[in-house]
Design a protein around this motif. Structure first.
Motif, PDB file in Angstrom:
ATOM      1  N   GLY A 120       0.764  -1.242   0.000  1.00 14.70           N
ATOM      2  CA  GLY A 120       0.000   0.000   0.000  1.00 14.70           C
ATOM      3  C   GLY A 120       0.792   1.288   0.000  1.00 14.70           C
ATOM      4  N   ILE A 121       2.124   1.218  -0.065  1.00 13.31           N
ATOM      5  CA  ILE A 121       2.886   2.457   0.064  1.00 13.31           C
ATOM      6  C   ILE A 121       2.732   3.352  -1.170  1.00 13.31           C
ATOM      7  N   SER A 122       2.727   2.758  -2.370  1.00 11.04           N
ATOM      8  CA  SER A 122       2.516   3.565  -3.579  1.00 11.04           C
ATOM      9  C   SER A 122       1.115   4.154  -3.598  1.00 11.04           C
ATOM     10  N   THR A 123       0.147   3.355  -3.206  1.00 13.35           N
ATOM     11  CA  THR A 123      -1.241   3.813  -3.174  1.00 13.35           C
ATOM     12  C   THR A 123      -1.432   4.895  -2.119  1.00 13.35           C
ATOM     13  N   LEU A 124      -0.751   4.764  -1.003  1.00 10.98           N
ATOM     14  CA  LEU A 124      -0.809   5.792   0.038  1.00 10.98           C
ATOM     15  C   LEU A 124      -0.331   7.137  -0.494  1.00 10.98           C
ATOM     16  N   GLY A 161       8.636   7.339   6.365  1.00 12.41           N
ATOM     17  CA  GLY A 161       7.777   8.324   5.717  1.00 12.41           C
ATOM     18  C   GLY A 161       6.314   8.143   6.069  1.00 12.41           C
ATOM     19  N   VAL A 162       5.888   6.886   6.148  1.00 13.72           N
ATOM     20  CA  VAL A 162       4.493   6.602   6.490  1.00 13.72           C
ATOM     21  C   VAL A 162       4.211   7.014   7.935  1.00 13.72           C
ATOM     22  N   ILE A 163       5.126   6.671   8.836  1.00 13.04           N
ATOM     23  CA  ILE A 163       4.936   7.001  10.250  1.00 13.04           C
ATOM     24  C   ILE A 163       4.937   8.510  10.472  1.00 13.04           C
ATOM     25  N   LEU A 164       5.815   9.218   9.749  1.00 12.43           N
ATOM     26  CA  LEU A 164       5.901  10.676   9.900  1.00 12.43           C
ATOM     27  C   LEU A 164       4.646  11.394   9.417  1.00 12.43           C
ATOM     28  N   LEU A 165       3.807  10.685   8.675  1.00 12.15           N
ATOM     29  CA  LEU A 165       2.566  11.289   8.204  1.00 12.15           C
ATOM     30  C   LEU A 165       1.670  11.731   9.368  1.00 12.15           C
ATOM     31  N   VAL A 166       1.727  11.009  10.487  1.00  7.19           N
ATOM     32  CA  VAL A 166       0.865  11.337  11.632  1.00  7.19           C
ATOM     33  C   VAL A 166       1.233  12.699  12.236  1.00  7.19           C
ATOM     34  N   PRO A 167       2.480  12.924  12.676  1.00  9.00           N
ATOM     35  CA  PRO A 167       2.801  14.260  13.200  1.00  9.00           C
ATOM     36  C   PRO A 167       2.689  15.355  12.152  1.00  9.00           C
ATOM     37  N   TRP A 168       2.971  15.017  10.898  1.00 15.48           N
ATOM     38  CA  TRP A 168       2.856  16.034   9.845  1.00 15.48           C
ATOM     39  C   TRP A 168       1.413  16.528   9.730  1.00 15.48           C
ATOM     40  N   MET A 169       0.459  15.605   9.705  1.00 18.42           N
ATOM     41  CA  MET A 169      -0.936  16.003   9.586  1.00 18.42           C
ATOM     42  C   MET A 169      -1.397  16.823  10.793  1.00 18.42           C
ATOM     43  N   TRP A 170      -0.880  16.499  11.958  1.00 18.07           N
ATOM     44  CA  TRP A 170      -1.248  17.274  13.138  1.00 18.07           C
ATOM     45  C   TRP A 170      -0.692  18.695  13.049  1.00 18.07           C
ATOM     46  N   ALA A 185      -4.200   5.181   7.995  1.00 24.78           N
ATOM     47  CA  ALA A 185      -3.324   4.802   6.884  1.00 24.78           C
ATOM     48  C   ALA A 185      -2.133   3.991   7.390  1.00 24.78           C
ATOM     49  N   ASN A 186      -1.580   4.389   8.542  1.00 24.13           N
ATOM     50  CA  ASN A 186      -0.481   3.634   9.145  1.00 24.13           C
ATOM     51  C   ASN A 186      -0.926   2.229   9.530  1.00 24.13           C
ATOM     52  N   ILE A 187      -2.128   2.120  10.078  1.00 23.86           N
ATOM     53  CA  ILE A 187      -2.631   0.805  10.489  1.00 23.86           C
ATOM     54  C   ILE A 187      -2.802  -0.103   9.277  1.00 23.86           C
ATOM     55  N   VAL A 188      -3.398   0.427   8.206  1.00 24.59           N
ATOM     56  CA  VAL A 188      -3.590  -0.370   6.989  1.00 24.59           C
ATOM     57  C   VAL A 188      -2.236  -0.800   6.421  1.00 24.59           C
ATOM     58  N   PHE A 189      -1.287   0.131   6.389  1.00 22.81           N
ATOM     59  CA  PHE A 189       0.035  -0.169   5.867  1.00 22.81           C
ATOM     60  C   PHE A 189       0.745  -1.219   6.726  1.00 22.81           C
ATOM     61  N   LEU A 190       0.719  -1.041   8.040  1.00 22.12           N
ATOM     62  CA  LEU A 190       1.423  -1.961   8.933  1.00 22.12           C
ATOM     63  C   LEU A 190       0.773  -3.348   8.950  1.00 22.12           C
ATOM     64  N   LEU A 191      -0.554  -3.396   8.891  1.00 18.27           N
ATOM     65  CA  LEU A 191      -1.231  -4.695   8.825  1.00 18.27           C
ATOM     66  C   LEU A 191      -0.806  -5.463   7.571  1.00 18.27           C
ATOM     67  N   GLY A 192      -0.663  -4.738   6.478  1.00 21.27           N
ATOM     68  CA  GLY A 192      -0.223  -5.378   5.246  1.00 21.27           C
ATOM     69  C   GLY A 192       1.241  -5.791   5.282  1.00 21.27           C
ATOM     70  N   THR A 193       2.035  -5.096   6.092  1.00 16.72           N
ATOM     71  CA  THR A 193       3.481  -5.322   6.135  1.00 16.72           C
ATOM     72  C   THR A 193       3.893  -6.318   7.211  1.00 16.72           C
ATOM     73  N   ILE A 194       3.011  -6.595   8.170  1.00 20.51           N
ATOM     74  CA  ILE A 194       3.351  -7.463   9.313  1.00 20.51           C
ATOM     75  C   ILE A 194       3.990  -8.788   8.896  1.00 20.51           C
ATOM     76  N   PRO A 195       3.445  -9.515   7.903  1.00 23.52           N
ATOM     77  CA  PRO A 195       4.078 -10.799   7.542  1.00 23.52           C
ATOM     78  C   PRO A 195       5.547 -10.651   7.159  1.00 23.52           C
ATOM     79  N   ASP A 196       5.859  -9.608   6.386  1.00 17.83           N
ATOM     80  CA  ASP A 196       7.247  -9.388   5.983  1.00 17.83           C
ATOM     81  C   ASP A 196       8.100  -8.937   7.165  1.00 17.83           C
ATOM     82  N   LEU A 197       7.566  -8.052   7.988  1.00 11.03           N
ATOM     83  CA  LEU A 197       8.324  -7.566   9.144  1.00 11.03           C
ATOM     84  C   LEU A 197       8.681  -8.709  10.088  1.00 11.03           C
ATOM     85  N   GLN A 198       7.731  -9.597  10.306  1.00 12.40           N
ATOM     86  CA  GLN A 198       7.994 -10.737  11.197  1.00 12.40           C
ATOM     87  C   GLN A 198       9.119 -11.611  10.644  1.00 12.40           C
ATOM     88  N   LYS A 199       9.094 -11.844   9.343  1.00 13.56           N
ATOM     89  CA  LYS A 199      10.146 -12.656   8.730  1.00 13.56           C
ATOM     90  C   LYS A 199      11.490 -11.950   8.802  1.00 13.56           C
TER      91      LYS A 199
END
Length: 237
Positions: A120-124, A161-170, A185-199
């Motif tokens: 989802g990073i390109s789509t984000l 970059g995805v994580i920094l979106l939160v303070p930037w928007m504030w 957006a961070n939750i959707v991105f991280l949920l999609g990335t969890i399998p790779d991060l765990q590996k």
């Protein structure tokens, strides 16, 4: 109560986000090849790393930079166009945030590809271009610089970059609904990335898959590694 407009926007943008451009482009550029099914040999082991994502990064491992960039661009467009359309149709309304999130969900869990998608990073960033154009460039650049110059870690380049979106928007809007969008957006991105991060984390602990190795897998990663070498920066891991 959620309005019918929000429901239709969410459903329509989810379906648009579900368009599997990685699958379409791969079949056109490499017919008959299993481009999106990658198993990587781990250095000095008999183990293999199975890539579960089906996005631009995975396709670029076989199709190269041109194929990966084309898919990444199309993934951005499939979010940018709906978000722009909703913004123009409902000026002043936050419906464009719903559109952006729905495109991300569709990309990560596409109905047209058995709910197996990308991260989802390109789509984000595609949706963010018409939510906050300046923000799309600022958070991406800040995340890259943080990862390259400060932490010196390829994984941070990918995530920051995805994580920094939160303070930037504030700081940028002071609006709770825009901050909620950034968090979602961070939750959707991280949920999609969890399998790779765990590996990645498991294999790094075993010393079998350092981040230098990870970076060398894709054209984007190799480009970042060249940049780090040019700046005389030694990556960690």
């Amino acid at each position: 109560m959620v309005s019918a407009t929000v429901v239709w926007i969410a459903l329509g943008c989810y379906l648009i986000g579900s368009i599997p451009f990685s699958l379409i482009v791969s079949r056109l550029m490499a017919p008959g090849q299993q481009v999106l099914k990658q198993e990587l040999d781990l250095v000095d082991t008999d183990e293999k790393y199975k890539v579960t994502t089906t996005g631009a990064l995975t396709a670029s491992m076989s199709l190269g930079a041109k194929g990966g960039c084309l898919i990444g661009l199309l993934d951005m467009v499939k979010a940018a166009v709906p978000v722009l359309a909703v913004r123009l149709a409902f000026p002043g309304e936050p419906y464009l945030l719903v559109a952006a999130l729905a495109c991300m969900v569709g990309h990560n869990w596409p109905v047209f590809n058995r709910f197996r998608g990308g991260r989802g990073i390109s789509t984000l960033y595609g949706g963010l271009l018409f939510i906050d154009t300046l923000g799309a460039f600022v958070v991406a650049l800040a995340g890259m610089l943080l990862g390259l110059l400060v932490v010196r870690d390829f994984l941070v380049v990918y995530l920051a970059g995805v994580i920094l979106l939160v303070p930037w928007m504030w700081l940028r809007t002071g609006s709770e609904i825009y901050v909620f969008y950034a968090v979602a957006a961070n939750i959707v991105f991280l949920l999609g990335t969890i399998p790779d991060l765990q590996k990645w984390i498991r294999l790094r602990r075993k010393g079998q898959m350092g981040l230098k190795f990870t970076a060398e897998l894709t054209p984007m990663g190799r480009g970042l590694m060249k940049m780090m070498r040019f700046l005389h920066i030694e990556p960690r891991g």
